[in-house]
Design a protein around this motif. Sequence first.
Motif, PDB file in Angstrom:
ATOM      1  N   TYR A 181      51.732  65.596  65.853  1.00 19.13           N
ATOM      2  CA  TYR A 181      50.372  65.962  65.429  1.00 19.13           C
ATOM      3  C   TYR A 181      49.319  65.061  66.089  1.00 19.13           C
ATOM      4  CZ  TYR A 181      51.955  68.990  61.540  1.00 19.13           C
ATOM      5  OH  TYR A 181      52.504  70.000  60.782  1.00 19.13           O
ATOM      6  N   GLU A 220      46.640  72.259  61.640  1.00 12.59           N
ATOM      7  CA  GLU A 220      45.710  71.160  61.379  1.00 12.59           C
ATOM      8  C   GLU A 220      45.277  70.471  62.673  1.00 12.59           C
ATOM      9  OE1 GLU A 220      48.395  71.777  57.830  1.00 12.59           O
ATOM     10  OE2 GLU A 220      48.685  71.506  60.000  1.00 12.59           O
ATOM     11  N   SER A 270      42.747  72.798  64.404  1.00 13.05           N
ATOM     12  CA  SER A 270      41.435  72.696  63.756  1.00 13.05           C
ATOM     13  C   SER A 270      40.730  71.413  64.174  1.00 13.05           C
ATOM     14  CB  SER A 270      41.590  72.729  62.232  1.00 13.05           C
ATOM     15  OG  SER A 270      42.101  73.962  61.805  1.00 13.05           O
ATOM     16  N   GLN A 304      37.915  66.136  58.969  1.00  6.94           N
ATOM     17  CA  GLN A 304      38.927  66.713  59.851  1.00  6.94           C
ATOM     18  C   GLN A 304      40.131  65.777  59.990  1.00  6.94           C
ATOM     19  OE1 GLN A 304      39.328  69.634  61.499  1.00  6.94           O
ATOM     20  NE2 GLN A 304      37.526  70.473  60.491  1.00  6.94           N
ATOM     21  N   ALA A 327      42.242  66.083  56.926  1.00  2.00           N
ATOM     22  CA  ALA A 327      43.015  67.333  56.964  1.00  2.00           C
ATOM     23  C   ALA A 327      44.201  67.205  57.918  1.00  2.00           C
ATOM     24  CB  ALA A 327      42.117  68.494  57.381  1.00  2.00           C
ATOM     25  N   LEU A 328      44.003  66.509  59.031  1.00  2.22           N
ATOM     26  CA  LEU A 328      45.095  66.298  59.985  1.00  2.22           C
ATOM     27  C   LEU A 328      46.205  65.478  59.337  1.00  2.22           C
ATOM     28  CD1 LEU A 328      46.080  66.621  62.967  1.00  2.22           C
ATOM     29  CD2 LEU A 328      44.992  64.402  63.420  1.00  2.22           C
ATOM     30  N   GLY A 374      48.196  67.445  56.913  1.00  2.00           N
ATOM     31  CA  GLY A 374      49.171  68.289  57.596  1.00  2.00           C
ATOM     32  C   GLY A 374      50.417  67.522  57.992  1.00  2.00           C
TER      33      GLY A 374
END
Length: 271
Positions: free
Chosen positions: A40, A141, A144, A242, A245-246, A249
């Motif tokens: 990620y 994620e 995004s 953001q 949110a990452l 995820g």
Amino acid sequence: MNKYITKIKAEIEPLRQQIINHKVYAAIENLDDLKVFMHYHVYAVWDFMSLLKALQYNLTCTATPWFPVGSADTRYLINEIVVGEESDIDLNGKRISHFELYLDAMKQSGADTSGIENFINNLRTSGNFESAFLSGQTPQEAASFVNFTFGIVASNKAHLQSAVFTFGREDLIPGMFLSMINEIHKNFPSEISTFKYYIERHIEVDGGHHSHLAMQMTEELCGDNEQLWHEAQEAVIASLQQRLALWDGVYKKITAAKRDYPHKITSALHA
């Protein structure tokens, strides 16, 4: 300290604390967990470089014929950061960008790099992010996160780019994460020595020297314009959301893998 900087720091501190104390760090207990994290995080490392180059494009002349652009102070600040990010040194003293260093760390650990590599190769030829995300099977994620960053890039507003770069990206690695990496390194020194070096280098260069340069750059670009500072603050808040949110995820992926692992072992024993 600049009163506008002080205000932004106060406004974003609750979000920063949520990121720094995120449960994802405690969830990373072994090499497999770290590989998920890398899968990620590598997208954030890559789009950081793109945000950096957008700033260089806006604050300096990157075309010929050359003409002076903006102030010499902001030109110096961004060029100094670019040198460190695009051509730092690896463990062996070889020149390398921080993104390429991260890829090396992934490969050394045994993490699968085909996703990010397919994403980049597709984007290089198609110029289409959605196609590239599909090609790389990019986690939602992470996609995004990248889309937000490139929204800031597309704004063509250097003060927003600089603010997100300064407050949203440079100093969010907690000491707990480094301690966890050191623990994993004790058991897997030949697998994560490059990643350990990358994190230490990030804290030393990005969170230290570059953080101060970026702060100066944002001050130069916003000046005493309250509207620009307000816009900068809103962009920073959105960028930190953001990041949260990452990390959410990554946490979900790691914990799901942990839940599946005992089931896989049981299935294998009864196969």
